[in-house]
Design an enzyme around this catalytic site. Structure first.
Site, PDB file in Angstrom:
ATOM      1  N   GLY A  46     -13.503 -87.317  -2.538  1.00 61.56           N
ATOM      2  CA  GLY A  46     -13.967 -86.318  -1.577  1.00 61.56           C
ATOM      3  C   GLY A  46     -14.249 -85.017  -2.301  1.00 61.56           C
ATOM      4  O   GLY A  46     -13.769 -84.793  -3.422  1.00 61.56           O
ATOM      5  N   GLN A  51     -15.095 -75.830  -2.647  1.00 63.28           N
ATOM      6  CA  GLN A  51     -14.590 -76.180  -3.989  1.00 63.28           C
ATOM      7  C   GLN A  51     -15.648 -75.977  -5.075  1.00 63.28           C
ATOM      8  O   GLN A  51     -15.292 -75.862  -6.268  1.00 63.28           O
ATOM      9  CB  GLN A  51     -14.145 -77.653  -4.017  1.00 63.28           C
ATOM     10  CG  GLN A  51     -12.909 -77.933  -3.155  1.00 63.28           C
ATOM     11  CD  GLN A  51     -12.502 -79.370  -3.242  1.00 63.28           C
ATOM     12  OE1 GLN A  51     -12.990 -80.208  -2.493  1.00 63.28           O
ATOM     13  NE2 GLN A  51     -11.613 -79.675  -4.163  1.00 63.28           N
ATOM     14  N   CYS A  93      -5.744 -82.860  -5.805  1.00 59.36           N
ATOM     15  CA  CYS A  93      -6.900 -82.052  -5.386  1.00 59.36           C
ATOM     16  C   CYS A  93      -7.662 -81.642  -6.637  1.00 59.36           C
ATOM     17  O   CYS A  93      -7.057 -81.185  -7.621  1.00 59.36           O
ATOM     18  CB  CYS A  93      -6.433 -80.807  -4.632  1.00 59.36           C
ATOM     19  SG  CYS A  93      -7.793 -79.773  -4.056  1.00 59.36           S
ATOM     20  N   LEU A  94      -8.965 -81.792  -6.586  1.00 56.30           N
ATOM     21  CA  LEU A  94      -9.781 -81.431  -7.757  1.00 56.30           C
ATOM     22  C   LEU A  94      -9.716 -79.938  -8.041  1.00 56.30           C
ATOM     23  O   LEU A  94     -10.028 -79.495  -9.137  1.00 56.30           O
ATOM     24  CB  LEU A  94     -11.236 -81.877  -7.532  1.00 56.30           C
ATOM     25  CG  LEU A  94     -11.428 -83.388  -7.354  1.00 56.30           C
ATOM     26  CD1 LEU A  94     -12.874 -83.716  -7.052  1.00 56.30           C
ATOM     27  CD2 LEU A  94     -10.914 -84.165  -8.553  1.00 56.30           C
ATOM     28  N   HIS A 135      -8.078 -83.956   4.434  1.00 54.46           N
ATOM     29  CA  HIS A 135      -7.989 -83.115   3.233  1.00 54.46           C
ATOM     30  C   HIS A 135      -9.239 -82.232   3.107  1.00 54.46           C
ATOM     31  O   HIS A 135      -9.138 -81.030   2.834  1.00 54.46           O
ATOM     32  CB  HIS A 135      -7.843 -84.018   1.997  1.00 54.46           C
ATOM     33  CG  HIS A 135      -7.695 -83.296   0.714  1.00 54.46           C
ATOM     34  ND1 HIS A 135      -6.512 -83.229   0.012  1.00 54.46           N
ATOM     35  CD2 HIS A 135      -8.600 -82.585  -0.022  1.00 54.46           C
ATOM     36  CE1 HIS A 135      -6.691 -82.510  -1.089  1.00 54.46           C
ATOM     37  NE2 HIS A 135      -7.951 -82.117  -1.134  1.00 54.46           N
ATOM     38  N   GLU A 136     -10.427 -82.838   3.353  1.00 52.81           N
ATOM     39  CA  GLU A 136     -11.673 -82.064   3.181  1.00 52.81           C
ATOM     40  C   GLU A 136     -11.879 -81.055   4.306  1.00 52.81           C
ATOM     41  O   GLU A 136     -12.315 -79.924   4.045  1.00 52.81           O
ATOM     42  CB  GLU A 136     -12.873 -83.016   3.095  1.00 52.81           C
ATOM     43  CG  GLU A 136     -12.827 -84.046   1.967  1.00 52.81           C
ATOM     44  CD  GLU A 136     -12.454 -83.478   0.606  1.00 52.81           C
ATOM     45  OE1 GLU A 136     -11.869 -84.224  -0.185  1.00 52.81           O
ATOM     46  OE2 GLU A 136     -12.722 -82.285   0.346  1.00 52.81           O
ATOM     47  N   HIS A 139      -9.997 -78.070   3.588  1.00 58.05           N
ATOM     48  CA  HIS A 139     -10.699 -77.185   2.644  1.00 58.05           C
ATOM     49  C   HIS A 139     -11.653 -76.251   3.382  1.00 58.05           C
ATOM     50  O   HIS A 139     -11.774 -75.069   3.027  1.00 58.05           O
ATOM     51  CB  HIS A 139     -11.505 -78.009   1.627  1.00 58.05           C
ATOM     52  CG  HIS A 139     -10.747 -78.428   0.403  1.00 58.05           C
ATOM     53  ND1 HIS A 139     -10.151 -77.532  -0.445  1.00 58.05           N
ATOM     54  CD2 HIS A 139     -10.502 -79.653  -0.120  1.00 58.05           C
ATOM     55  CE1 HIS A 139      -9.551 -78.192  -1.437  1.00 58.05           C
ATOM     56  NE2 HIS A 139      -9.759 -79.484  -1.269  1.00 58.05           N
TER      57      HIS A 139
HETATM   58  O1  K2U Z   1     -10.931 -82.543  -2.134  1.00 56.55           O
HETATM   59  C1  K2U Z   1     -10.578 -82.889  -3.259  1.00 56.55           C
HETATM   60  O2  K2U Z   1      -9.980 -82.153  -4.043  1.00 56.55           O
HETATM   61  C2  K2U Z   1     -10.761 -84.334  -3.668  1.00 56.55           C
HETATM   62  C3  K2U Z   1      -9.475 -85.028  -3.336  1.00 56.55           C
HETATM   63  C4  K2U Z   1      -9.662 -85.742  -2.052  1.00 56.55           C
HETATM   64  C5  K2U Z   1      -8.462 -86.508  -1.632  1.00 56.55           C
HETATM   65  C6  K2U Z   1      -7.171 -86.093  -1.912  1.00 56.55           C
HETATM   66  C7  K2U Z   1      -6.091 -86.883  -1.494  1.00 56.55           C
HETATM   67  C8  K2U Z   1      -6.322 -88.041  -0.794  1.00 56.55           C
HETATM   68  C9  K2U Z   1      -7.619 -88.421  -0.509  1.00 56.55           C
HETATM   69  C10 K2U Z   1      -8.681 -87.651  -0.940  1.00 56.55           C
HETATM   70  C11 K2U Z   1      -8.982 -85.868  -4.518  1.00 56.55           C
HETATM   71  O3  K2U Z   1      -8.714 -85.090  -5.623  1.00 56.55           O
HETATM   72  S1  K2U Z   1     -10.036 -87.090  -5.021  1.00 56.55           S
HETATM   73  C12 K2U Z   1      -8.987 -87.831  -6.250  1.00 56.55           C
HETATM   74  C13 K2U Z   1      -8.351 -89.027  -5.645  1.00 56.55           C
HETATM   75  C14 K2U Z   1      -8.817 -90.252  -6.060  1.00 56.55           C
HETATM   76  C15 K2U Z   1      -8.303 -91.388  -5.469  1.00 56.55           C
HETATM   77  C16 K2U Z   1      -7.324 -91.314  -4.483  1.00 56.55           C
HETATM   78  C17 K2U Z   1      -6.853 -90.085  -4.076  1.00 56.55           C
HETATM   79  C18 K2U Z   1      -7.358 -88.921  -4.683  1.00 56.55           C
HETATM   80 ZN    ZN Z   2      -8.917 -80.925  -2.523  1.00 50.58          ZN
END
Ligand code: K2U
Ligand code: ZN
Length: 172
Positions: A46, A51, A93-94, A135-136, A139
């Site tokens: 996501g 971001q 979270c990225l 989560h998104e 944000h």
């Molecule tokens: O929004 C973001 O920072 C991307 C997030 C999104 C996310 C976080 C937790 C759970 C679901 C989505 C992540 O950093 S994407 C990295 C990731 C990859 C596989 C599984 C969970 C998170």
């Molecule tokens: Zn995030």
């Protein structure tokens, strides 16, 4: 298409409530696809516009695995209109690299949003897609997953974040 810079905590853009999208034009389409490319390259499941430094209510999600066909969701002005159940999964979270914590969320959500053609759509999400939607959309409201932590865990995060920053600076 281009890769966009991902802004990191504590960048103020991540704390702002993003503005609704009103112009469904070519620039919006380009931004959405650049965000998707940036998400896939991270890699992530996501990414929300704040971001990448743009305070607009736009997010992209794709929870399909590598061996599945991509299932890219481009969500404009998304809102959760119904939620059910409870879940507590570890999140990252990225914008908060190298930190992970469990977050209480709803197990399934119904999300209403507009697509790139300004058409209103409604999806029902479960599992990782449900978590990613929450989560998104957080944000877009200036909320990071670390904001859901207890005060004790928040103070532990702040101490750990300082060490992560020192480590990242040494790596530069
Ligand atoms: O929004 C973001 O920072 C991307 C997030 C999104 C996310 C976080 C937790 C759970 C679901 C989505 C992540 O950093 S994407 C990295 C990731 C990859 C596989 C599984 C969970 C998170
Ligand atoms: Zn995030």
């Amino acid at each position: 298409m281009s890769l966009l810079k991902i802004h990191h905590y504590p960048d103020p853009v991540l704390k702002k409530v993003a503005a609704p999208v009103t112009e469904f034009d070519e620039d919006l389409r380009q931004l959405a696809y650049d965000m998707a490319e940036t998400m896939y390259a991270a890699p992530g499941v996501g990414l929300a516009a704040p971001q990448v430094g743009i305070s607009k209510r736009l997010a992209v999600i794709d929870c399909s695995s590598r061996d599945e066909e991509a299932q890219l969701l481009i969500m404009i002005n998304p809102e959760i209109i119904d939620s059910e159940g409870e879940s507590c999964e570890e999140e990252g979270c990225l914008s908060v690299p190298e930190y992970y914590a469990k977050v209480d969320r709803s197990a399934s959500v119904k999300v209403r949003f507009q697509d790139l053609d300004e058409k209103t759509r409604i999806i029902e999400a479960q599992g990782l897609t449900a978590i990613a939607c929450q989560h998104e959309i957080d944000h877009l409201d200036g909320i990071l997953f670390v904001d859901h932590l207890s005060p004790l865990k928040r103070s532990l995060f702040r101490k750990k974040w300082k060490k992560i920053q020192e480590h990242m600076t040494e790596q530069m």
